[in-house]
Write an enzyme that holds these catalytic residues in place. Sequence first.
Site, PDB file in Angstrom:
ATOM      1  N   HIS A  15      31.761  42.165  13.916  1.00  0.00           N
ATOM      2  CA  HIS A  15      32.464  41.592  15.268  1.00  0.00           C
ATOM      3  C   HIS A  15      32.878  40.073  15.112  1.00  0.00           C
ATOM      4  CE1 HIS A  15      28.584  39.041  16.879  1.00  0.00           C
ATOM      5  NE2 HIS A  15      28.943  38.520  15.597  1.00  0.00           N
ATOM      6  N   CYS A  34      29.781  32.828  14.073  1.00  0.00           N
ATOM      7  CA  CYS A  34      30.458  33.988  14.428  1.00  0.00           C
ATOM      8  C   CYS A  34      31.697  34.110  15.049  1.00  0.00           C
ATOM      9  CB  CYS A  34      29.322  34.544  15.580  1.00  0.00           C
ATOM     10  SG  CYS A  34      27.769  35.262  14.984  1.00  0.00           S
ATOM     11  N   HIS A  40      33.122  39.201  10.465  1.00  0.00           N
ATOM     12  CA  HIS A  40      32.129  39.350   9.708  1.00  0.00           C
ATOM     13  C   HIS A  40      31.206  40.360  10.302  1.00  0.00           C
ATOM     14  CE1 HIS A  40      30.860  37.051  13.351  1.00  0.00           C
ATOM     15  NE2 HIS A  40      29.833  37.320  12.825  1.00  0.00           N
ATOM     16  N   HIS A  42      26.942  42.046  10.914  1.00  0.00           N
ATOM     17  CA  HIS A  42      25.370  41.876  10.981  1.00  0.00           C
ATOM     18  C   HIS A  42      24.831  43.332  10.887  1.00  0.00           C
ATOM     19  CE1 HIS A  42      25.642  37.890  12.837  1.00  0.00           C
ATOM     20  NE2 HIS A  42      26.739  38.375  13.295  1.00  0.00           N
ATOM     21  N   ASP A  80      28.036  51.957  13.919  1.00  0.00           N
ATOM     22  CA  ASP A  80      27.886  51.886  12.511  1.00  0.00           C
ATOM     23  C   ASP A  80      29.105  51.859  11.889  1.00  0.00           C
ATOM     24  OD1 ASP A  80      26.123  51.416  10.428  1.00  0.00           O
ATOM     25  OD2 ASP A  80      25.794  53.760  10.073  1.00  0.00           O
ATOM     26  N   HIS A  81      29.261  50.718  10.871  1.00  0.00           N
ATOM     27  CA  HIS A  81      30.432  50.559  10.250  1.00  0.00           C
ATOM     28  C   HIS A  81      31.624  50.275  10.928  1.00  0.00           C
ATOM     29  CE1 HIS A  81      27.342  51.378   7.258  1.00  0.00           C
ATOM     30  NE2 HIS A  81      27.956  50.686   6.331  1.00  0.00           N
ATOM     31  N   GLU A 127      19.957  40.648  16.101  1.00  0.00           N
ATOM     32  CA  GLU A 127      21.199  40.542  15.210  1.00  0.00           C
ATOM     33  C   GLU A 127      20.648  39.899  14.091  1.00  0.00           C
ATOM     34  OE1 GLU A 127      25.257  39.188  16.874  1.00  0.00           O
ATOM     35  OE2 GLU A 127      24.261  37.214  16.267  1.00  0.00           O
TER      36      GLU A 127
HETATM   37 NI    NI Z   1      28.035  37.197  14.258  1.00  0.00          NI
END
Ligand code: NI
Length: 138
Positions: A15, A34, A40, A42, A80-81, A127
């Site tokens: 995200h 972020c 990047h 999580h 996911d992914h 997160e």
């Molecule tokens: Ni982040």
Amino acid sequence: METYVTRRERFSSAHRLYRKDWSNEKNYEVFGPCSNPQWHGHNYELYVTVKGEVDQQTGFVINIKELSNLIKEYVVNKLDHKNMNTEVDFMNGKLASTENLVIAIWDELEQPIRSLGIELYRVKISETENNFVEYYGK
Ligand code: NI
């Protein structure tokens, strides 16, 4: 008797927290790392809690495998992914914060869980190992 059952699922998503109407500098000031323009990821943990009466025949509120499959179908497989900002229909146009994510997941799960004859009680997401966000639908 009414009891509460929680299922944990995990997913990894990319995200970026940012506002288009802010400069990269302003975004970094507010959202920190972020806001990285190159994305990047999580490793998220999702906790879905349902409440219901214990079935006298099975001793269950719900078959937990059924709940797990439902969460995967409506939420986890979509995230996911994936890139949460660009690839996930229910996050489309939303700032990809954990707060917005937890509310969007509630909205995805509420009806399907009700159709199993039980009620969604809480959605919780971490997160990072130090931060949790919870939503109770209000
Ligand atoms: Ni982040």
